[in-house]
Design an enzyme around this catalytic site. Structure first.
Site, mmCIF file in Angstrom:
data_model
loop_
_atom_site.group_PDB
_atom_site.id
_atom_site.type_symbol
_atom_site.label_atom_id
_atom_site.label_comp_id
_atom_site.label_asym_id
_atom_site.label_seq_id
_atom_site.Cartn_x
_atom_site.Cartn_y
_atom_site.Cartn_z
ATOM 1 N N LYS A 97 -36.566 -3.821 -21.048
ATOM 2 C CA LYS A 97 -37.977 -3.850 -21.422
ATOM 3 C C LYS A 97 -38.404 -5.301 -21.378
ATOM 4 O O LYS A 97 -37.954 -6.123 -22.181
ATOM 5 C CB LYS A 97 -38.203 -3.283 -22.819
ATOM 6 C CG LYS A 97 -39.663 -3.374 -23.269
ATOM 7 C CD LYS A 97 -39.835 -2.954 -24.713
ATOM 8 C CE LYS A 97 -41.287 -2.985 -25.138
ATOM 9 N NZ LYS A 97 -41.817 -4.342 -25.351
ATOM 10 N N SER A 139 -40.998 -8.097 -21.885
ATOM 11 C CA SER A 139 -42.228 -8.551 -22.529
ATOM 12 C C SER A 139 -42.323 -10.068 -22.477
ATOM 13 O O SER A 139 -42.932 -10.707 -23.330
ATOM 14 C CB SER A 139 -42.268 -8.070 -23.989
ATOM 15 O OG SER A 139 -42.295 -6.668 -24.053
ATOM 16 N N GLY A 177 -43.434 -4.400 -20.486
ATOM 17 C CA GLY A 177 -43.990 -4.285 -21.828
ATOM 18 C C GLY A 177 -45.448 -4.676 -21.893
ATOM 19 O O GLY A 177 -46.016 -4.749 -22.983
#
Length: 311
Positions: free
Chosen positions: A166, A168, A196
């Site tokens: 993920k 981000s 993300g």
């Protein structure tokens, strides 16, 4: 349940509704989960940044995972954050959330102390060796002050240590490097690459990402599921229009006055205010010491909802 390999689609990082006393509002949490499932999401991620995991006690974290996994009952995979400072503490979180029913764990790099990439890799190997479920790396340098290097991610993916990422980080070049490596390397299979970001889902999917973990999907799950579907059938013009509608809606995260609150308080407060105004949760409270939105700021959130056709 076993998570798909790769995991694809929209996997919202689920907000954690609180009572006015600051406890987990189980009734509102269940209503929120139903709202997301009815929106057609492909998985749920609890105990992430949007879930305010950093503010919750261990008992509250456990309650969130138990509540969501029992309610979902295998309809979609439930990923749970195992967020803590160092490997031994993360291992405790892994044991807790997996015992509570999580289908996968989402783990950030060690923080508080500075760590070398070799130590980060060791951290993930130790966590994966002890975890009974797949491990997804969470690249969040704004919180841990360390960028998860693309070559480390790909090395760990090839070893089978990581089931996904993920991202981000906001580093689009490194994100594309992971996407390309996961696609082109023969020794990497079934690895999920998830953005993300709320704002570049169409671009990420066009580049080859498997899915998205957008906090704004709490507010408008149908919109992100629609966007995902348009991208997958190659209708890029309609996808662009939908992404731009969601980008405009995302403007709600800036309603909070920066003179009295941080950006996180403003963003999480806006998501919760939107859910409150939409009748999904009973109380828009954010966890201490975050500053709540004012009545006027909540009204501004309502205008964003109305502009997006959600109110």
């Amino acid at each position: 349940m076993t998570i798909p390999t790769p995991l694809t689609g929209v996997v919202p990082p689920v907000c954690t509704p609180l009572t006015p006393e600051g406890e987990v509002d189980v009734v509102s949490l269940l209503r929120l989960v139903d709202h997301l499932l009815e929106g057609g999401v492909h998985g749920l991620f609890v105990l992430g940044t949007t879930s305010e995991a950093a503010y919750l006690t261990d008992a509250q974290r456990r309650l969130v995972v138990e509540t969501v996994t029992a309610h979902v009952s295998g309809q979609v995979p439930v990923l749970a954050g195992a967020i803590d400072m160092t490997t031994p503490r993360v291992l405790e979180q892994v044991a807790s959330v997996t015992a509570a029913g999580a289908d996968a764990v989402v783990v950030i790099s060690p923080f508080y102390t500075r760590t070398h990439p070799a130590e980060i890799a060791r951290h993930y190997r130790l966590v994966a060796a002890a975890s009974p479920v797949p491990v997804v790396a969470y690249d969040l340098p704004v919180a841990v002050h360390t960028k998860l290097p693309a070559d480390v991610v790909l090395e760990l993916a090839a070893e089978g240590v990581l089931a996904g990422l993920k991202d981000s980080s906001g580093d689009l070049a490194a994100f594309r490097e992971v996407i390309a490596g996961a696609r082109d390397r023969a020794d990497i299979t079934g690895f999920s690459v998830l953005t993300g970001s709320e704002l570049i889902v169409d671009s990420a999917l066009a580049a080859g990402a498997d899915g998205a973990v957008p906090g704004l999907a709490n507010v408008d799950p149908h919109g992100y599921v629609r966007l995902d579907r348009l991208c997958r059938v190659g209708d890029w013009e309609r996808a662009r229009v939908e992404q731009e509608r969601l980008c405009a809606l995302f403007g709600m995260v800036r309603v909070g006055d920066p003179a009295r609150m941080g950006g996180s308080s403003s963003a999480l407060g806006a998501f919760k205010a939107a859910l409150y105004l939409r009748g999904v949760i009973a109380c828009p409270l954010t966890a201490e010491p975050q500053v709540p939105l004012s009545e006027g700021e909540v009204e501004r959130v309502g205008k964003y909802l109305a502009g997006a056709g959600l109110l």
